[in-house]
Motif scaffolding. Structure first.
Motif, mmCIF file in Angstrom:
data_model
loop_
_atom_site.group_PDB
_atom_site.id
_atom_site.type_symbol
_atom_site.label_atom_id
_atom_site.label_comp_id
_atom_site.label_asym_id
_atom_site.label_seq_id
_atom_site.Cartn_x
_atom_site.Cartn_y
_atom_site.Cartn_z
ATOM 1 N N CYS A 352 6.556 14.586 4.480
ATOM 2 C CA CYS A 352 4.943 14.866 4.222
ATOM 3 C C CYS A 352 4.381 14.683 5.491
ATOM 4 C CB CYS A 352 4.639 13.793 3.484
ATOM 5 S SG CYS A 352 3.710 12.637 3.327
ATOM 6 N N ASP A 353 3.648 15.272 6.731
ATOM 7 C CA ASP A 353 3.046 14.736 7.446
ATOM 8 C C ASP A 353 1.844 13.823 7.108
ATOM 9 O OD1 ASP A 353 2.351 14.730 9.512
ATOM 10 O OD2 ASP A 353 1.752 16.944 10.234
ATOM 11 N N ALA A 354 2.365 12.445 7.998
ATOM 12 C CA ALA A 354 1.087 11.868 7.833
ATOM 13 C C ALA A 354 0.123 12.048 9.026
ATOM 14 C CB ALA A 354 1.315 10.857 7.393
ATOM 15 N N TYR A 355 0.579 12.608 10.157
ATOM 16 C CA TYR A 355 -0.370 13.407 11.140
ATOM 17 C C TYR A 355 -1.319 13.994 10.551
ATOM 18 C CZ TYR A 355 2.789 10.615 14.652
ATOM 19 O OH TYR A 355 3.029 9.867 15.227
ATOM 20 N N GLY A 356 -1.217 14.953 10.192
ATOM 21 C CA GLY A 356 -1.938 15.881 9.716
ATOM 22 C C GLY A 356 -1.973 17.233 10.210
ATOM 23 N N ARG A 386 9.699 -1.953 -0.651
ATOM 24 C CA ARG A 386 9.419 -3.329 -0.520
ATOM 25 C C ARG A 386 8.660 -2.959 0.928
ATOM 26 N NH1 ARG A 386 13.047 -8.240 -0.129
ATOM 27 N NH2 ARG A 386 11.483 -10.060 -0.395
ATOM 28 N N GLY A 387 7.199 -3.083 0.876
ATOM 29 C CA GLY A 387 6.519 -3.925 1.952
ATOM 30 C C GLY A 387 5.776 -2.226 2.148
ATOM 31 N N VAL A 388 5.792 -0.882 2.082
ATOM 32 C CA VAL A 388 5.204 0.134 2.839
ATOM 33 C C VAL A 388 4.024 -0.046 1.359
ATOM 34 C CG1 VAL A 388 4.960 1.837 3.038
ATOM 35 C CG2 VAL A 388 7.395 1.166 3.083
ATOM 36 N N THR A 389 2.716 0.048 2.023
ATOM 37 C CA THR A 389 1.361 0.260 0.939
ATOM 38 C C THR A 389 0.430 0.639 1.559
ATOM 39 O OG1 THR A 389 0.535 -1.040 3.023
ATOM 40 C CG2 THR A 389 1.316 -2.207 0.561
ATOM 41 N N GLU A 390 1.192 1.896 2.919
ATOM 42 C CA GLU A 390 -0.201 2.645 3.283
ATOM 43 C C GLU A 390 1.147 3.547 3.940
ATOM 44 O OE1 GLU A 390 -2.766 3.195 3.191
ATOM 45 O OE2 GLU A 390 -3.729 1.236 2.655
ATOM 46 N N PRO A 391 0.773 5.253 4.037
ATOM 47 C CA PRO A 391 2.049 6.519 4.660
ATOM 48 C C PRO A 391 2.165 5.794 5.627
ATOM 49 C CG PRO A 391 0.157 6.964 2.961
ATOM 50 C CD PRO A 391 -0.664 5.890 3.515
ATOM 51 N N GLU A 392 3.636 5.617 5.969
ATOM 52 C CA GLU A 392 4.312 5.630 7.203
ATOM 53 C C GLU A 392 4.443 6.885 8.246
ATOM 54 O OE1 GLU A 392 6.453 1.713 6.965
ATOM 55 O OE2 GLU A 392 4.496 0.990 6.293
ATOM 56 N N TRP A 427 13.268 26.876 4.533
ATOM 57 C CA TRP A 427 11.543 27.063 5.002
ATOM 58 C C TRP A 427 11.447 24.956 4.774
ATOM 59 C CZ3 TRP A 427 8.916 31.511 4.525
ATOM 60 C CH2 TRP A 427 9.396 32.664 4.030
ATOM 61 N N LEU A 428 10.351 24.623 6.349
ATOM 62 C CA LEU A 428 10.335 23.829 6.007
ATOM 63 C C LEU A 428 8.159 23.448 4.963
ATOM 64 C CD1 LEU A 428 10.276 20.810 7.403
ATOM 65 C CD2 LEU A 428 8.739 21.561 9.057
ATOM 66 N N LEU A 429 7.869 23.074 4.588
ATOM 67 C CA LEU A 429 6.929 22.495 3.124
ATOM 68 C C LEU A 429 5.849 21.509 3.817
ATOM 69 C CD1 LEU A 429 6.006 24.717 1.323
ATOM 70 C CD2 LEU A 429 6.911 23.204 -0.037
ATOM 71 N N ASN A 430 4.987 21.146 4.379
ATOM 72 C CA ASN A 430 4.393 20.082 4.726
ATOM 73 C C ASN A 430 3.163 20.208 3.484
ATOM 74 O OD1 ASN A 430 2.920 18.027 5.343
ATOM 75 N ND2 ASN A 430 1.466 19.871 6.621
ATOM 76 N N THR A 431 3.678 19.077 2.484
ATOM 77 C CA THR A 431 3.400 18.267 1.382
ATOM 78 C C THR A 431 2.673 16.831 1.744
ATOM 79 O OG1 THR A 431 4.901 16.556 0.739
ATOM 80 C CG2 THR A 431 4.826 18.604 -0.176
ATOM 81 N N GLY A 432 2.583 16.940 3.168
ATOM 82 C CA GLY A 432 1.509 16.475 3.703
ATOM 83 C C GLY A 432 -0.086 15.859 3.961
ATOM 84 N N TRP A 433 -0.588 15.626 5.159
ATOM 85 C CA TRP A 433 -1.761 15.397 5.030
ATOM 86 C C TRP A 433 -2.867 16.569 5.599
ATOM 87 C CZ3 TRP A 433 0.742 11.707 3.603
ATOM 88 C CH2 TRP A 433 -0.518 10.071 2.693
ATOM 89 N N GLY A 437 -5.307 13.019 9.990
ATOM 90 C CA GLY A 437 -4.364 12.424 9.577
ATOM 91 C C GLY A 437 -4.831 11.865 8.336
ATOM 92 N N THR A 438 -3.989 10.131 8.133
ATOM 93 C CA THR A 438 -4.749 9.766 6.796
ATOM 94 C C THR A 438 -5.416 9.178 6.259
ATOM 95 O OG1 THR A 438 -3.467 7.968 7.555
ATOM 96 C CG2 THR A 438 -2.052 9.133 6.582
ATOM 97 N N ALA A 439 -6.293 8.561 7.764
ATOM 98 C CA ALA A 439 -7.568 8.359 7.572
ATOM 99 C C ALA A 439 -8.953 8.697 7.432
ATOM 100 C CB ALA A 439 -7.996 7.097 8.774
ATOM 101 N N ASP A 440 -8.827 10.423 7.487
ATOM 102 C CA ASP A 440 -9.734 11.386 7.642
ATOM 103 C C ASP A 440 -9.582 12.530 7.210
ATOM 104 O OD1 ASP A 440 -8.502 12.050 10.454
ATOM 105 O OD2 ASP A 440 -10.038 11.555 11.250
ATOM 106 N N GLY A 441 -8.441 12.424 6.776
ATOM 107 C CA GLY A 441 -7.727 13.816 6.214
ATOM 108 C C GLY A 441 -7.322 13.777 4.525
ATOM 109 N N LYS A 442 -7.124 14.635 4.529
ATOM 110 C CA LYS A 442 -7.044 14.802 2.522
ATOM 111 C C LYS A 442 -5.130 15.310 2.323
ATOM 112 C CE LYS A 442 -8.597 19.256 1.691
ATOM 113 N NZ LYS A 442 -9.345 20.380 1.313
ATOM 114 N N ARG A 443 -4.511 14.601 1.313
ATOM 115 C CA ARG A 443 -3.301 15.471 1.092
ATOM 116 C C ARG A 443 -3.368 17.091 0.918
ATOM 117 N NH1 ARG A 443 1.008 12.090 -0.301
ATOM 118 N NH2 ARG A 443 2.483 13.945 -0.757
ATOM 119 N N MET A 444 -2.493 17.723 1.404
ATOM 120 C CA MET A 444 -2.275 18.944 1.083
ATOM 121 C C MET A 444 -2.440 19.468 -0.753
ATOM 122 S SD MET A 444 -1.628 22.350 2.851
ATOM 123 C CE MET A 444 -1.090 21.042 4.029
#
Length: 528
Positions: A352-356, A386-392, A427-433, A437-444
């Motif tokens: 889950c690539d948060a860098y996009g 616990r404590g994870v409120t945004e993608p890290e 295979w590497l499968l990206n289900t992230g952005w 990134g998380t601020a201006d991109g979208k999930r795959m």
């Protein structure tokens, strides 16, 4: 102490030195559901599911997990990745939790981990909360009722959410504690209502004992083709990265959604149920999970609902993004009755690539596969810990670092051997952005990921004419489905190419630093 229910009379709680006001053994799902409601532990949805709240903990507390440093297992434990506890502190914790439960009613469930009888492990749960017993009864494997009279637990979990640990007395970090003593084959849990700690404690046990039996334990989901169990695929990934969604495919048979073993005979599920994320669940995109979420007896953790109509609001993340449904496999239409499959032909590492900046799919060489398995690059998704409120962005070694007891090399060597002997494509499968990134991109989009996945499984991706990704060095196939064509070059999805280059450089720097820490600096398969 009053004891009721079907059980082995020579293997009761007193054998553990445990006494309480009353204990009920192996109550069925309807009875546990009724009593959870009667004890005000939850409410019923319109469909008859049990909706519960887990209090301040809506995810696991990995920093509060401890392993006892004792002579029998000390040399085998990966101490860099696990917090230690002394035997004396564990015994004080045991005495205090047992004393806390002495005047209470407990539910006892005699269950099994591992669908292959050659490797199955008996695990008993002693639970303060009735709904925890229902939860684990859904998620582990339920033995034949005829065998309960002779059932002998190999490991025991004692879960007391109302107990508060004392860090000074018990050698733990906070008043929440998960402690494992392999010499006593005992797991103690206190101070958290989050039921996922029960299931992940079992996974930790199996991660410890299976390598010595030649079985590779895996934090993955698995499925196989209709009518052909030998055509199996596995999906590694952290919670929230798509394991359950991608393996629950109407076109394939589900083996399991989270924890599996890979033996000489093939893949087998550790569990008998699924633990699926439900936030923003789509009936169209994820019909099997949606159906299970609206099924009688399913346990729903922190899911939003209308208090009058009791209809579910799956878009409600006010308590947590980590809303969950726990349900038995046998309520699904599309599931393997044996929970087993053949040797995998395809292995997918879900990142889950948060860098996009990662392509939606890439084919790995065996050398790349081993390194990226050790890296375990992904993102922690909001609410899963616990404590994870945004993608890290994070690295979770072997895609399961919180559950590994042995050094990562042990699991990596098993992985390498299994890939080499099977000839599986990795295979590497990206289900992230994508597109940012998380601020201006979208999930795959799920439709893109599933189209690429299905094409890979069917052998429709052209792996002869490939590009090479500049960050990962993996082969990016051509001949992709139409839905995916606009996503294969990540740089082209960004409105600002220079911003993409900066994000790619940041990810590459992060990878290089982690590779160096793993003594895999300057690998020839990752281009500079």
């Amino acid at each position: 102490m009053r004891e009721d229910g079907v059980r082995n009379p020579s293997c009761g709680l007193t054998n553990l030195g445990f006494h309480c006001a009353s204990a009920r053994y192996n109550a069925s799902e309807p009875v546990l559901l009724e009593d959870s409601i009667r004890r005000n532990e939850g409410v019923l949805s319109r469909d008859g599911a049990l909706i519960v709240r887990t209090g301040k903990f809506t995810g696991r507390s990995p920093k509060d997990k401890h392993i006892v440093r004792e002579p029998g297992s000390e040399a085998d434990i990966w101490w860099d990745g696990n917090r230690e506890m002394s035997p004396a502190a564990f015994n004080r914790l045991k005495d205090d939790i047992f004393s806390y439960l002495a005047d209470k009613h407990v539910e006892v469930q005699d269950l099994v981990g591992g669908a292959d009888p050659a490797y199955s492990v008996n695990v008993r749960l002693i639970a303060e909360y009735t709904w925890h017993a229902l939860f684990l009864r859904h998620l582990l494997r339920r033995p034949d009722p005829a065998t309960l009279a002779t059932y002998v637990p190999e490991y025991t979990i004692v879960n007391a959410p109302g107990f508060r640990a004392d860090p000074e007395r018990h050698g733990c970090r906070t008043d929440t504690v998960v402690a494992i003593d392999f010499s006593q084959k005992l797991i103690l849990i206190g101070g958290t209502q989050y039921a996922g700690e029960n299931k992940k404690s079992v996974f930790t046990i199996l991660n410890h004992i299976y390598p010595e039996r030649g079985v590779m334990p895996m934090h993955c989901s698995a499925n196989h083709a209709h009518g052909d169990p030998s055509d199996a695929a596995i999906f590694f990934g952290l919670s929230g990265t798509g394991k359950t969604t991608l393996s629950s495919d109407p076109e394939r048979i589900l083996i399991g959604d989270d924890e599996h073993g890979w033996s000489d005979q093939g893949v087998f599920n550790f569990e008998g149920g699924c633990y699926a994320k439900t936030i923003n669940l789509s009936q169209k995109a994820e019909p099997e999970i949606w159906h299970a979420t609206h099924h009688a007896g399913t346990v729903l953790e922190n899911v939003g609902y209308d208090p009058v109509a009791r209809t579910l609001d799956l878009a409600d993340g006010s308590l947590t993004e980590n809303t969950r449904a726990a349900y038995p496999l046998d309520i699904l239409n599309n599931v393997s009755p044996e929970s087993r499959g053949g040797t995998p032909r395809h292995v997918f590492l879900l990142t889950c690539d948060a860098y996009g900046v990662t392509p939606p799919i890439g084919l790995l060489t065996p050398e790349q596969a081993r390194a990226l398995f050790l890296l375990g690059f992904t993102s922690k998704v909001a609410g899963t810990e616990r404590g994870v409120t945004e993608p890290e962005p994070t690295f979770s070694t072997c895609f399961g670092a919180p559950f590994l007891t042995r050094r990562p090399e042990v699991y990596a060597e098993l992985f390498e051997k299994r890939i080499a002997s099977s000839g599986a494509q990795v295979w590497l499968l990206n289900t992230g952005w994508t597109g940012g990134g998380t601020a201006d991109g979208k999930r795959m989009p799920i439709a893109v990921t599933r189209a690429l996945l299905n094409a890979a499984l069917a052998g429709r991706l052209d792996t002869r004419k490939v590009g090479v990704d500049p960050v990962w060095g993996m082969a990016v196939p051509s001949g992709v489905p139409a839905e995916a064509e606009g996503y294969m070059n990540p740089r082209s999805t960004w409105s600002d190419p220079a911003a993409f280059d900066r994000a790619a450089a940041a990810l590459r720097k992060m990878l290089d630093e982690r590779l160096e820490k793993l003594s895999l600096a300057n690998p020839p398969y990752v281009p500079a």
